[in-house]
Design an enzyme around this catalytic site. Sequence first.
Site, mmCIF file in Angstrom:
data_model
loop_
_atom_site.group_PDB
_atom_site.id
_atom_site.type_symbol
_atom_site.label_atom_id
_atom_site.label_comp_id
_atom_site.label_asym_id
_atom_site.label_seq_id
_atom_site.Cartn_x
_atom_site.Cartn_y
_atom_site.Cartn_z
ATOM 1 C CE LYS A 160 -3.063 -2.662 3.170
ATOM 2 N NZ LYS A 160 -3.329 -2.826 4.711
ATOM 3 N N GLY A 161 1.996 1.256 0.423
ATOM 4 C CA GLY A 161 2.803 2.282 0.403
ATOM 5 C C GLY A 161 3.205 3.169 -0.495
ATOM 6 C CD GLU A 213 8.373 0.574 -3.727
ATOM 7 O OE1 GLU A 213 7.606 0.962 -3.151
ATOM 8 O OE2 GLU A 213 8.793 -0.817 -3.703
ATOM 9 C CG ASP A 267 14.891 -0.233 4.596
ATOM 10 O OD1 ASP A 267 15.953 0.438 4.709
ATOM 11 O OD2 ASP A 267 14.343 -0.718 5.401
ATOM 12 C CG ASP A 308 2.671 1.152 7.259
ATOM 13 O OD1 ASP A 308 3.531 1.044 6.542
ATOM 14 O OD2 ASP A 308 2.353 0.220 7.861
ATOM 15 N NE ARG A 353 -0.678 2.234 4.494
ATOM 16 C CZ ARG A 353 0.525 1.290 4.533
ATOM 17 N NH1 ARG A 353 1.421 1.878 3.771
ATOM 18 N NH2 ARG A 353 0.615 0.238 5.033
HETATM 19 P P1 IMP Z 1 12.819 -3.001 1.473
HETATM 20 O O1 IMP Z 1 13.596 -3.318 2.712
HETATM 21 O O2 IMP Z 1 13.555 -2.251 0.378
HETATM 22 O O3 IMP Z 1 12.455 -4.285 0.611
HETATM 23 O O4 IMP Z 1 11.519 -2.414 1.764
HETATM 24 C C1 IMP Z 1 10.193 -2.975 1.588
HETATM 25 C C2 IMP Z 1 9.046 -2.103 2.034
HETATM 26 O O5 IMP Z 1 9.062 -1.767 3.293
HETATM 27 C C3 IMP Z 1 9.062 -0.600 1.352
HETATM 28 O O6 IMP Z 1 8.348 -0.782 0.150
HETATM 29 C C4 IMP Z 1 8.220 -0.029 2.348
HETATM 30 O O7 IMP Z 1 6.805 -0.486 1.999
HETATM 31 C C5 IMP Z 1 8.657 -0.670 3.797
HETATM 32 N N1 IMP Z 1 9.577 0.503 4.255
HETATM 33 C C6 IMP Z 1 10.893 0.783 4.058
HETATM 34 N N2 IMP Z 1 11.456 1.614 4.719
HETATM 35 C C7 IMP Z 1 10.470 2.141 5.276
HETATM 36 C C8 IMP Z 1 10.367 3.380 6.034
HETATM 37 O O8 IMP Z 1 11.519 3.936 6.210
HETATM 38 N N3 IMP Z 1 9.101 3.882 6.398
HETATM 39 C C9 IMP Z 1 7.913 3.044 6.394
HETATM 40 N N4 IMP Z 1 7.983 1.822 5.559
HETATM 41 C C10 IMP Z 1 9.159 1.586 4.715
HETATM 42 MG MG MG Z 2 4.640 -0.608 6.107
#
Ligand code: IMP
Ligand code: MG
Length: 195
Positions: free
Chosen positions: A42-43, A97, A101, A156, A162
């Site tokens: 949903k982000g 996106e 992270d 979130d 959000r």
């Molecule tokens: P990844 O660690 O790059 O796989 O991130 C996966 C998902 O985690 C992202 O698409 C976001 O939905 C969530 N996420 C990562 N970093 C943050 C943050 O700083 N705040 C909120 N959600 C996050």
């Molecule tokens: Mg999240």
Amino acid sequence: MSEPLAQVRFSAEQIRDRVDELAASVRADLGGRRPVLISVLKGSLVFMADFSRSLDVEAEIDFMMVTSFVGGASTGVVRIVNDLEISIQDRHVVVVETIVDTGLTLSFLLKTLRARNPRSLRVCALVDKPVRRIAQPLLDYVGFETEEFMVGYGLDFKSRYRNLPYLAGVRDVPALALEPDALIESLTLGKGPSI
Ligand code: IMP
Ligand code: MG
């Protein structure tokens, strides 16, 4: 006075300007071709809404929903819960996106999308957290860089925050985990970014 638990990092105005710049770059690179815009719920719901309107080209928009299996540390094992409706074969795809992270989710997504033989595949990320990277997906367009945990503008913490119109950096995530509503007083809508 003690340090605030979170602070506005990127205001609604800053985000609007940066989203417009990103959209202008993507529009120029598309060169009149009609893209499919894809994001993961949903982000990215807020970013997709703003980006797709700023892009101002005829586009199809589709969404996926994924879950990650988390066993203590993130494993990078991601499963599609809800897939695209649109076929992306031979299409120009832009992944929209909000934040990257560890990069694990996006890497999985790109592998999955690439296997469907799009004509081109680009990634537009509003916020990049490069210091946290585990996987290294290529980001074609990046809006901002940060090291912080962010809430707002679609992002979130335990389903909260959000719909804040700005991006706030959380200084003390463990403190927020103990009390997930802790930011409601200071960051609440209506009061504006006056923290
Ligand atoms: P990844 O660690 O790059 O796989 O991130 C996966 C998902 O985690 C992202 O698409 C976001 O939905 C969530 N996420 C990562 N970093 C943050 C943050 O700083 N705040 C909120 N959600 C996050
Ligand atoms: Mg999240």
